[in-house]
Design a protein around this motif. Structure first.
Motif, PDB file in Angstrom:
ATOM      1  N   ALA A   5       0.834  -1.205   0.000  1.00 22.26           N
ATOM      2  CA  ALA A   5       0.000   0.000   0.000  1.00 22.26           C
ATOM      3  C   ALA A   5       0.867   1.253   0.000  1.00 22.26           C
ATOM      4  O   ALA A   5       0.575   2.221  -0.717  1.00 22.26           O
ATOM      5  N   GLY A   6       1.939   1.238   0.767  1.00 20.56           N
ATOM      6  CA  GLY A   6       2.843   2.381   0.789  1.00 20.56           C
ATOM      7  C   GLY A   6       3.492   2.620  -0.567  1.00 20.56           C
ATOM      8  O   GLY A   6       3.549   3.762  -1.048  1.00 20.56           O
ATOM      9  N   LEU A   7       3.958   1.556  -1.195  1.00 24.16           N
ATOM     10  CA  LEU A   7       4.564   1.692  -2.524  1.00 24.16           C
ATOM     11  C   LEU A   7       3.543   2.186  -3.533  1.00 24.16           C
ATOM     12  O   LEU A   7       3.819   3.106  -4.318  1.00 24.16           O
ATOM     13  N   LEU A   8       2.363   1.608  -3.524  1.00 22.41           N
ATOM     14  CA  LEU A   8       1.343   1.976  -4.501  1.00 22.41           C
ATOM     15  C   LEU A   8       0.872   3.412  -4.289  1.00 22.41           C
ATOM     16  O   LEU A   8       0.600   4.128  -5.260  1.00 22.41           O
ATOM     17  N   PHE A   9       0.798   3.840  -3.045  1.00 21.14           N
ATOM     18  CA  PHE A   9       0.450   5.238  -2.771  1.00 21.14           C
ATOM     19  C   PHE A   9       1.525   6.164  -3.333  1.00 21.14           C
ATOM     20  O   PHE A   9       1.217   7.195  -3.933  1.00 21.14           O
ATOM     21  N   TYR A  10       2.772   5.784  -3.164  1.00 21.46           N
ATOM     22  CA  TYR A  10       3.872   6.614  -3.642  1.00 21.46           C
ATOM     23  C   TYR A  10       3.895   6.697  -5.169  1.00 21.46           C
ATOM     24  O   TYR A  10       4.085   7.774  -5.726  1.00 21.46           O
ATOM     25  N   ILE A  11       3.713   5.566  -5.857  1.00 25.73           N
ATOM     26  CA  ILE A  11       3.883   5.572  -7.321  1.00 25.73           C
ATOM     27  C   ILE A  11       2.654   6.068  -8.078  1.00 25.73           C
ATOM     28  O   ILE A  11       2.725   6.256  -9.291  1.00 25.73           O
ATOM     29  N   LYS A  12       1.555   6.308  -7.383  1.00 28.01           N
ATOM     30  CA  LYS A  12       0.343   6.733  -8.093  1.00 28.01           C
ATOM     31  C   LYS A  12       0.525   8.078  -8.786  1.00 28.01           C
ATOM     32  O   LYS A  12      -0.189   8.406  -9.721  1.00 28.01           O
ATOM     33  N   ARG A  13       1.513   8.843  -8.385  1.00 21.99           N
ATOM     34  CA  ARG A  13       1.760  10.167  -8.978  1.00 21.99           C
ATOM     35  C   ARG A  13       2.419  10.075 -10.347  1.00 21.99           C
ATOM     36  O   ARG A  13       2.500  11.055 -11.057  1.00 21.99           O
ATOM     37  N   PHE A  14       2.911   8.894 -10.710  1.00 26.21           N
ATOM     38  CA  PHE A  14       3.638   8.726 -11.966  1.00 26.21           C
ATOM     39  C   PHE A  14       2.716   8.287 -13.095  1.00 26.21           C
ATOM     40  O   PHE A  14       1.581   7.851 -12.851  1.00 26.21           O
ATOM     41  N   SER A  15       3.230   8.358 -14.305  1.00 28.42           N
ATOM     42  CA  SER A  15       2.465   7.910 -15.469  1.00 28.42           C
ATOM     43  C   SER A  15       2.244   6.395 -15.396  1.00 28.42           C
ATOM     44  O   SER A  15       2.948   5.682 -14.668  1.00 28.42           O
ATOM     45  N   GLU A  16       1.290   5.944 -16.171  1.00 31.09           N
ATOM     46  CA  GLU A  16       0.985   4.508 -16.217  1.00 31.09           C
ATOM     47  C   GLU A  16       2.216   3.693 -16.591  1.00 31.09           C
ATOM     48  O   GLU A  16       2.520   2.682 -15.972  1.00 31.09           O
ATOM     49  N   LYS A  17       2.928   4.120 -17.608  1.00 31.70           N
ATOM     50  CA  LYS A  17       4.116   3.393 -18.053  1.00 31.70           C
ATOM     51  C   LYS A  17       5.179   3.350 -16.956  1.00 31.70           C
ATOM     52  O   LYS A  17       5.795   2.307 -16.722  1.00 31.70           O
ATOM     53  N   THR A  18       5.368   4.450 -16.256  1.00 34.46           N
ATOM     54  CA  THR A  18       6.346   4.484 -15.167  1.00 34.46           C
ATOM     55  C   THR A  18       5.914   3.576 -14.028  1.00 34.46           C
ATOM     56  O   THR A  18       6.741   2.870 -13.436  1.00 34.46           O
TER      57      THR A  18
END
Length: 124
Positions: A5-18
């Motif tokens: 959950a922590g990782l997914l919360f962090y990466i949600k700001r990036f583009s889909e490809k990223t």
């Protein structure tokens, strides 16, 4: 699940490809952690088995980039079987007993996340 959950919360700001790229890299890191545990054990058989596993997940990531990101989702699901099929406490003495459970929860969350991205993408 909390780690995922922590990782997914962090990466949600990036583009889909990223986000898919980060998911692929984290899959490789998850496989590499087993190699590191085996190296610390000093048992060459365990090291060999874990390197073979790492190469399997590397191949799935490569397939994901060459053909379909679904291979990365499949890699996360297969990692659950790697956690429990190969690493029950009695056969992998170099792992903490709790590790497979922690890793499997993370793996399932990541497989669902990557699958969700791909399902949403297919409906656009």
């Amino acid at each position: 699940l909390i780690l995922a959950a922590g990782l997914l919360f962090y990466i949600k700001r990036f583009s889909e490809k990223t986000r898919l790229t980060i998911s692929a890299l984290v899959l490789l890191i998850a496989a590499l952690v087993y190699v590191l545990f085996a190296l610390v054990s000093g048992n060459q058989l365990f090291v060999t088995i874990e390197i073979i596993g790492f190469l399997l997940f590397l191949f799935l990531v490569w397939l994901g980039y060459q053909y379909s990101y679904w291979f990365i989702a499949m890699g996360w699901l297969l990692h659950v079987f790697w956690d429990f099929g190969l690493h029950p406490a009695q056969t992998a003495p170099y792992l903490p007993q709790w590790y497979a459970f922690l890793c499997a929860g993370f793996d399932i969350a990541m497989a669902l996340y990557v699958s969700g991205i791909l399902i949403i993408k297919s409906k656009k």
